[in-house]
Design an enzyme around this catalytic site. Sequence first.
Site, PDB file in Angstrom:
ATOM      1  N   ASP A 129       0.818  -1.217   0.000  1.00 33.94           N
ATOM      2  CA  ASP A 129       0.000   0.000   0.000  1.00 33.94           C
ATOM      3  C   ASP A 129       0.847   1.259   0.000  1.00 33.94           C
ATOM      4  OD1 ASP A 129       0.746  -0.620   2.730  1.00 33.94           O
ATOM      5  OD2 ASP A 129      -0.696   0.881   3.399  1.00 33.94           O
ATOM      6  N   GLU A 175       0.037  -1.360   5.595  1.00 36.71           N
ATOM      7  CA  GLU A 175       1.084  -0.963   6.544  1.00 36.71           C
ATOM      8  C   GLU A 175       0.991   0.504   6.899  1.00 36.71           C
ATOM      9  OE1 GLU A 175       5.154   0.515   7.732  1.00 36.71           O
ATOM     10  OE2 GLU A 175       3.823   1.126   6.087  1.00 36.71           O
TER      11      GLU A 175
END
Length: 413
Positions: A86, A180
């Site tokens: 991400d 994350e």
Amino acid sequence: MSDLSQHFAAKTETRLLRYAAVDTQSDARSTSQPSTAIQLDLAAMLQAELIKIGAQDVRITDYGVVLARVPATASGPVIGFVAHMDTAPAFHASGVKPVVHRAYAGGVISFADNPDLKLSPETSPYLAQKIGGDIITASGTTLLGADDKAGVAIIMTLIEHLITSASAHPEIRVAFTPDEEIGRGVDPRLPADLGVDFAYTLDGGALGEIEYESFSADGAVVRIEGVSTHPGTANGKLVNALHLAAKLISILPQGTRVPEVTQHREGFWHVVEMQGTAAEAEVSIILRDFELAGLQEIGDMLRATCAALAAGEPRAKITCDITPQYRNMRYWLEQDMTPVDLARAACEAEGITPLSKAIRGGTDGSRLTEMGVPCPNVFTGMQDIHGPLEWVCVQDIAAAVRVCARLVGAAVR
């Protein structure tokens, strides 16, 4: 540059350019897992690529992590490599157009889609060390996403190298995680699914950084319920929740405890989002310190400020909920520095001076270490992350592949 270094540079550059173009921004407001379905677009791409290059047991878990395995060619510990898919919600991440600036000659780098934006050694001093290197940026209107797609590219290139070369290495396992950037990268099932003796996140900065200390982190949500009424007849009745939220922020310590004025080992509180109406408002705040006592102090300060605000306006209902996010990985890694020492030795063997400093942030490794998987952080070269000036040097990414390859070879018993 050696032939192998050139090979790694070409491979990692091609991969990063391809991965960066895929929108994988996470969303802290979402309750889905992963938080955004678009992250699974990259997960599917990586799954197919891992299968193609010959990795085994490749799968996407039901919590959105891509897992894979490279069988051992020699005995040794089972080693994991982790990177997150991400990109940060902090800045625009849709329609990323990576740009390669070949053989950087120094001075200012301009951006095709934002001529007023300038990247230079004056504002990014590390850039001055990259004369002659190939610099990758976005086009000026988005972040690049080298955080952490550079890490993904490094691991993918490492895995391909280990499979196609005749080098001796222990069993290697890979995890590409979602979310994350919003603190949800490590699902409680991941340590068992990964199944390693220790691991490394490829999520670090400058060449040679081997990090084993991170912030300890909590997240706070302050909810304010005001008194809503028509503004035309609000005299003596209206309690505006947004005004109280603004007041909360204004009375919290600004000069010593916010990111804008802290550095080194200083902790902070940081407002990341405020939303709501005159009737109800919500303020999301992250709390950071390297030591648990300091984190507790910041949390107590926030609670006390909320209590004082509530006492000043008893008609409002104000709650402050603080939840743990991750803890300083140093607390566990300092008990056994084996993975850190292996990474430092690998740097030195590649002619790179290892550097260790406390991360003013956290990684998936912070959570993995806390959950029993020792997991220091290794450099990728990424700089000025979470904004339009984000950049990375291709030669730094290639150097990380070399260090990781050296590391797994040295781990053979």
